[in-house]
Design a protein around this motif. Structure first.
Motif, short mmCIF file in Angstrom:
data_model
loop_
_atom_site.label_atom_id
_atom_site.label_comp_id
_atom_site.label_asym_id
_atom_site.label_seq_id
_atom_site.Cartn_x
_atom_site.Cartn_y
_atom_site.Cartn_z
N THR A 161 1.02 -1.28 0.06
CA THR A 161 -0.05 -0.01 0.01
C THR A 161 0.92 1.33 0.12
N LYS A 162 2.19 1.29 0.53
CA LYS A 162 3.08 2.42 0.34
C LYS A 162 3.40 2.67 -0.77
N VAL A 163 3.80 1.49 -1.66
CA VAL A 163 4.28 1.85 -3.08
C VAL A 163 3.14 2.34 -3.80
N TYR A 164 1.94 1.88 -3.35
CA TYR A 164 0.71 2.39 -4.21
C TYR A 164 0.37 4.12 -3.97
N THR A 165 0.75 4.36 -2.68
CA THR A 165 0.66 5.70 -2.03
C THR A 165 1.58 6.43 -2.92
N GLU A 166 3.00 6.22 -3.20
CA GLU A 166 3.94 6.85 -3.90
C GLU A 166 3.50 6.89 -5.32
N LEU A 167 3.05 5.76 -5.94
CA LEU A 167 2.79 5.89 -7.37
C LEU A 167 1.37 6.85 -7.77
N ILE A 168 0.40 6.49 -6.92
CA ILE A 168 -0.90 7.29 -7.07
C ILE A 168 -0.56 8.96 -6.81
N GLY A 169 0.35 9.02 -5.91
CA GLY A 169 0.53 10.36 -5.44
C GLY A 169 1.25 11.02 -6.66
N GLU A 170 2.37 10.36 -7.27
CA GLU A 170 2.96 10.82 -8.48
C GLU A 170 2.32 10.82 -9.71
N TYR A 171 1.18 10.06 -9.83
CA TYR A 171 0.21 10.24 -10.90
C TYR A 171 -0.42 11.43 -10.76
N TYR A 172 -1.24 11.64 -9.43
CA TYR A 172 -1.89 13.07 -9.46
C TYR A 172 -1.06 14.16 -9.67
N HIS A 173 0.21 14.16 -9.38
CA HIS A 173 1.05 15.27 -9.79
C HIS A 173 1.44 15.28 -10.98
N GLN A 174 1.69 14.29 -11.84
CA GLN A 174 1.80 14.49 -13.17
C GLN A 174 0.61 14.82 -13.98
N ARG A 175 -0.35 14.14 -13.78
CA ARG A 175 -1.53 14.10 -14.48
C ARG A 175 -2.51 15.36 -13.98
#
Ligand code: AKB
Length: 330
Positions: A161-175
């Motif tokens: 879930t922490k990998v997910y937190t990083e990736l979804i956070g980075e997605y919201y940043h980029q997108r």
């Protein structure tokens, strides 16, 4: 509406004319108990709204507190509008050991929580800081001086879930342009609140037991080396990242560490302060979790990008924490 007129603040967070309006989730946990007062000192008591799922808020009693469940989107939205929030520090999370005991709960809380926060951030133009962990790493990760960028295939639900937190956070940043930032905390050691259900918790319990009973039974083997950090460094590092000018950042999620040691090394250091202190070992299911994580962390990218440098090592932390706990006892 409140959301449209909400001021977007710069990274000059301590600018008095335009302070941040911060909502902290998980505010009564180990990190929140000390981060909330630290933020209040820096940005003003009434600019930091502490929240947690519980009604009780003794450790956050020095300022505004709201009861809010991170699973409840509408309630969070209401709190954000009512308090004119422009920055969420999202600490609420189920840690690694409890996660292995109740995986379905960890999966739900740790994924739905960050999803709600990021959606609210997108809609309301909020900044988000949400910690990650060394738990993103797994058995196939290089164990010593684990680099910033390497294989992250964790085997705990918490790590997943922490990998997910990083990736979804980075997605919201980029997108969507959400200013998402994160630190991969190692085990955090503190004298105020106890941690809640992690694998590195022994390194906090040991001090309390050393003061109270002069002995401790460790749930990890004596040679289990793990990355750790003392709370004053955690608070300083966290503020440094959230205040770092955007253009200095090359990552959204940074490796971070203070020191690495084994339970045996820690016991030896405590014996310098409390010579009668005894330790024995009774490893349980947490041993396997610890063995799946790095032994030490390379945080040179944080050092380079925003001048990260820890101040405490095992010896100075031990002296500091034991004198603090003795003070509290008397
Ligand atoms: C845990 O042990 O679960 C946490 C962590 C290292 O993220 N303290």
């Amino acid at each position: 509406s409140g959301s449209r007129s909400r001021r977007l603040f710069s990274t000059q967070l301590h600018n008095i004319a335009n302070p941040p309006r911060i909502l902290v989730t998980g505010a009564v946990g180990q990190i929140g108990s000390e981060l909330v007062p630290f933020l209040r000192k820096r940005y003003g008591v009434n600019n930091v709204i502490a929240s947690d799922v519980s009604e009780i808020h003794s450790s956050s009693a020095e300022g505004p507190y709201v009861q809010a469940d991170i699973m409840k989107f509408d309630k969070l939205d209401e709190v954000i509008q009512k308090h004119d929030i422009n920055f969420v520090i999202h600490l609420a999370c189920v840690l690694s050991a409890i996660g292995e005991q109740i995986p379905v709960l960890a999966l739900k809380v740790n994924t739905r929580g960050i999803e709600n926060i990021l959606e609210l951030a997108r809609i309301n133009k909020l900044r988000v800081y949400a910690p990650s962990s060394i738990a993103i790493y797994g058995p196939t990760t290089p164990k010593d001086e684990t680099p910033q960028e390497c294989v992250a295939r964790p085997t705990t639900i918490y790590g997943i879930t922490k990998v997910y937190t990083e990736l979804i956070g980075e997605y919201y940043h980029q997108r969507f342009g959400v200013d998402f930032r994160s630190l991969r905390y190692p085990g955090i050691i503190s004298s105020e609140a106890q941690p809640g259900g992690g694998t590195t918790d022994y390194a906090v319990e040991i001090y309390h037991e050393a003061i109270a009973n002069k002995k401790y039974t460790c749930f990890l083997k004596e040679d289990t080396k793990m990355p750790m950090m003392y709370m004053p460094d955690t608070l300083r590092g966290t503020i440094q990242l959230i205040e770092a000018p955007e253009e200095t950042l090359t990552q959204r999620s940074y490796n971070l560490t203070g020191m690495s040691f084994t339970p045996a090394e820690m016991a030896k250091e405590i014996q310098k302060e409390i010579p009668e202190f005894q330790i024995d070992y009774s490893p349980d299911f947490r041993q396997a979790i610890a063995e799946s994580w790095p032994r030490s962390i390379d945080d040179s990218v944080a050092r380079r990008d925003w001048n990260w440098k820890p101040e405490f090592n095992l010896s100075s932390m031990t002296k500091h924490i034991i004198s603090r706990l003795r003070e509290k006892k008397n």
